[in-house]
Write a protein that holds these residues in place. Structure first.
Motif, PDB file in Angstrom:
ATOM      1  N   ASP A  73      43.584   1.298  38.030  1.00 29.27           N
ATOM      2  CA  ASP A  73      42.352   1.994  38.414  1.00 29.27           C
ATOM      3  C   ASP A  73      41.574   1.255  39.506  1.00 29.27           C
ATOM      4  N   GLU A  74      41.985   0.042  39.878  1.00 26.18           N
ATOM      5  CA  GLU A  74      41.307  -0.720  40.928  1.00 26.18           C
ATOM      6  C   GLU A  74      41.944  -0.547  42.306  1.00 26.18           C
ATOM      7  N   LEU A  75      43.129   0.031  42.371  1.00 32.95           N
ATOM      8  CA  LEU A  75      43.845   0.145  43.642  1.00 32.95           C
ATOM      9  C   LEU A  75      43.071   0.961  44.667  1.00 32.95           C
ATOM     10  N   VAL A  76      42.687   2.168  44.310  1.00 33.08           N
ATOM     11  CA  VAL A  76      41.979   3.050  45.240  1.00 33.08           C
ATOM     12  C   VAL A  76      40.629   2.454  45.621  1.00 33.08           C
ATOM     13  N   THR A  77      39.911   1.930  44.652  1.00 34.26           N
ATOM     14  CA  THR A  77      38.601   1.350  44.926  1.00 34.26           C
ATOM     15  C   THR A  77      38.705   0.179  45.897  1.00 34.26           C
ATOM     16  N   SER A  78      39.728  -0.653  45.756  1.00 33.50           N
ATOM     17  CA  SER A  78      39.875  -1.785  46.666  1.00 33.50           C
ATOM     18  C   SER A  78      40.202  -1.322  48.084  1.00 33.50           C
ATOM     19  N   PRO A  90      29.412   3.987  52.859  1.00 37.35           N
ATOM     20  CA  PRO A  90      28.744   3.188  51.827  1.00 37.35           C
ATOM     21  C   PRO A  90      29.593   2.026  51.341  1.00 37.35           C
ATOM     22  N   PHE A  91      28.914   0.973  50.874  1.00 36.88           N
ATOM     23  CA  PHE A  91      29.647  -0.131  50.265  1.00 36.88           C
ATOM     24  C   PHE A  91      30.216   0.356  48.946  1.00 36.88           C
ATOM     25  N   THR A  92      31.272  -0.292  48.515  1.00 37.37           N
ATOM     26  CA  THR A  92      31.972   0.103  47.298  1.00 37.37           C
ATOM     27  C   THR A  92      32.084  -1.106  46.393  1.00 37.37           C
TER      28      THR A  92
END
Length: 94
Positions: A73-78, A90-92
């Motif tokens: 679940d962190e792949l797309v966010t990174s 925007p910052f993520t």
């Protein structure tokens, strides 16, 4: 990839209004959705060595995300965090 798959204007705001009311000019939720769809086709697995860089907005520290050490679940966010451009996108938070 077309721009509508990456960003859109904030709903209810003109671009000039977003500067004062939002964290950026554009909303990157379409990029999140596009990447989720693409990654879903590959069962959120990457078969190559991938690392992306980002900057911690609070400390200015450079961050490097190694996909071998991230949860699914962190792949797309990174990926989105590495594409965050101050004022424009925007910052993520990861």
């Amino acid at each position: 990839m077309t721009s509508d798959k990456v960003y859109k204007t904030w709903p209810g705001y003109e671009i000039y209004q977003a500067v004062y009311n939002k964290s950026s000019l554009f909303d990157t939720s379409p990029l999140h959705q596009t990447l989720e769809e693409v990654m879903g086709q590959f069962e959120h697995k990457i078969y190559r060595k991938v690392m992306v860089g980002a900057t911690d907005i609070e400390t200015g520290e450079e961050l490097v995300y190694d996909f071998d050490n991230l949860k699914e679940d962190e792949l797309v966010t990174s990926i989105v965090s590495s594409a965050s451009v101050p004022v424009v996108f925007p910052f993520t938070k990861l």
